[in-house]
Design a protein around this motif. Structure first.
Motif, PDB file in Angstrom:
ATOM      1  N   LEU A 153      47.597  31.597  43.442  1.00 29.50           N
ATOM      2  CA  LEU A 153      47.429  32.382  42.225  1.00 29.50           C
ATOM      3  C   LEU A 153      46.201  33.280  42.322  1.00 29.50           C
ATOM      4  O   LEU A 153      46.221  34.423  41.846  1.00 29.50           O
ATOM      5  CB  LEU A 153      47.317  31.461  41.009  1.00 29.50           C
ATOM      6  CG  LEU A 153      47.192  32.152  39.645  1.00 29.50           C
ATOM      7  CD1 LEU A 153      48.391  33.056  39.380  1.00 29.50           C
ATOM      8  CD2 LEU A 153      47.037  31.117  38.535  1.00 29.50           C
ATOM      9  N   SER A 154      45.145  32.802  42.956  1.00 33.10           N
ATOM     10  CA  SER A 154      43.932  33.619  43.076  1.00 33.10           C
ATOM     11  C   SER A 154      44.194  34.856  43.937  1.00 33.10           C
ATOM     12  O   SER A 154      43.705  35.955  43.632  1.00 33.10           O
ATOM     13  CB  SER A 154      42.787  32.792  43.662  1.00 33.10           C
ATOM     14  OG  SER A 154      43.112  32.313  44.954  1.00 33.10           O
ATOM     15  N   ALA A 155      44.973  34.697  45.016  1.00 33.44           N
ATOM     16  CA  ALA A 155      45.303  35.851  45.857  1.00 33.44           C
ATOM     17  C   ALA A 155      46.174  36.843  45.092  1.00 33.44           C
ATOM     18  O   ALA A 155      46.002  38.066  45.208  1.00 33.44           O
ATOM     19  CB  ALA A 155      46.015  35.388  47.121  1.00 33.44           C
ATOM     20  N   PHE A 156      47.101  36.326  44.299  1.00 30.98           N
ATOM     21  CA  PHE A 156      47.952  37.194  43.482  1.00 30.98           C
ATOM     22  C   PHE A 156      47.117  37.958  42.461  1.00 30.98           C
ATOM     23  O   PHE A 156      47.264  39.176  42.297  1.00 30.98           O
ATOM     24  CB  PHE A 156      49.018  36.357  42.785  1.00 30.98           C
ATOM     25  CG  PHE A 156      49.833  37.117  41.772  1.00 30.98           C
ATOM     26  CD1 PHE A 156      50.594  38.212  42.145  1.00 30.98           C
ATOM     27  CD2 PHE A 156      49.833  36.730  40.437  1.00 30.98           C
ATOM     28  CE1 PHE A 156      51.349  38.917  41.209  1.00 30.98           C
ATOM     29  CE2 PHE A 156      50.582  37.423  39.497  1.00 30.98           C
ATOM     30  CZ  PHE A 156      51.337  38.522  39.886  1.00 30.98           C
ATOM     31  N   ASN A 157      46.223  37.250  41.768  1.00 35.22           N
ATOM     32  CA  ASN A 157      45.377  37.908  40.770  1.00 35.22           C
ATOM     33  C   ASN A 157      44.519  38.999  41.410  1.00 35.22           C
ATOM     34  O   ASN A 157      44.329  40.079  40.834  1.00 35.22           O
ATOM     35  CB  ASN A 157      44.483  36.882  40.079  1.00 35.22           C
ATOM     36  CG  ASN A 157      45.229  36.052  39.056  1.00 35.22           C
ATOM     37  OD1 ASN A 157      46.268  36.461  38.549  1.00 35.22           O
ATOM     38  ND2 ASN A 157      44.714  34.874  38.747  1.00 35.22           N
TER      39      ASN A 157
END
Length: 250
Positions: A226-230
């Motif tokens: 999720l952090s990479a997506f954000n």
């Protein structure tokens, strides 16, 4: 004579590419879902926070990949001056979205607009024409050659998976180095950057479609973190997925 400006909303099931050509200046946006617009070899995604302004007689192609509701406002060429550009895709601010909603009360008719409605349509034109001076820089990747267009299609079909550039190159009949040069020349970015943009734009479509959790959407477009997506989403849009979704309803 049909009134000098009018608006309408319409709901659509998924619809293949359809040519759009009208004799009025046309403001097109989605109030639910997202539209894909293509013109002059360029492609854009139109979620509810973005709109396309087309001058009268300017052709474009619209694709609706998932159920959507459109909001359209049409201006007679004698009612407002022509837009500076024949086609501009703009990010709608809260004032513009409020004016689009207010214009929705006056649909096509032979009766002239009352003074209040005429003033509202004129105000919307003034606001959007100003926004069109700073068009949205976010475009969907589009290639000129058959090889790059095929590579884009193959990449888009595999956004949820581990996509291999070597496999894509092999399927279009080019060695990776040659295809990489084509991407740089035709799209202005690497294939990896193109993949990242396509994933974020697919996420924008999903955010506009329903209330699916952001974490689920991240996985659907190929992000295990999720952090990479954000981070990828913020790099392209300047905001987080949750905040971006919130702009659709402000």
């Amino acid at each position: 004579m049909t009134r000098e400006a009018f608006a309408f909303t319409r709901s659509f099931a998924p619809t293949p590419a359809t040519e759009l050509l009208v004799d009025r200046h046309y403001l097109l946006c989605a109030s639910r879902g997202a539209l894909r617009l293509e013109a002059e070899g360029q492609r854009w995604l139109l979620p509810p926070a973005r709109a396309a302004l087309l001058s009268a007689g300017r052709p474009a192609t619209v694709t609706i990949p998932a159920p959507a509701t459109t909001a359209s406002v049409l201006f007679h060429v004698d009612f407002v001056p022509p837009p500076r550009e024949g086609l501009a895709v703009v990010d709608l601010d809260p004032l513009a979205r409020a004016l689009v909603a207010e214009c929705g009360g006056w649909q096509e008719s032979e009766e002239p607009l009352p003074p209040y409605a005429s003033a509202i349509f004129a105000a919307l034109a003034a606001v959007v024409w100003r926004l069109a001076e700073r068009p949205s820089p976010v475009r969907m990747p589009a290639g000129r050659s058959a090889e790059v267009r095929t590579a884009l299609r193959l990449t888009e079909e595999q956004l949820a998976d581990e996509v291999s550039f070597a496999d894509v190159a092999a399927k279009v009949g080019l060695v990776p180095r040659s295809l990489a040069r084509r991407f740089e020349a035709e799209i202005g970015m690497t294939w990896r950057a193109t993949l990242r943009r396509m994933r974020v734009l697919r996420a924008v479509e999903r955010l506009a479609a329903d209330d699916t959790p952001v974490t689920t959407i991240a996985h659907e477009v190929g992000y295990g973190s999720l952090s990479a997506f954000n981070a990828a989403f913020r790099e392209l849009t300047g905001t987080t997925p949750s905040d971006y979704r919130a702009t659709f309803t402000r």
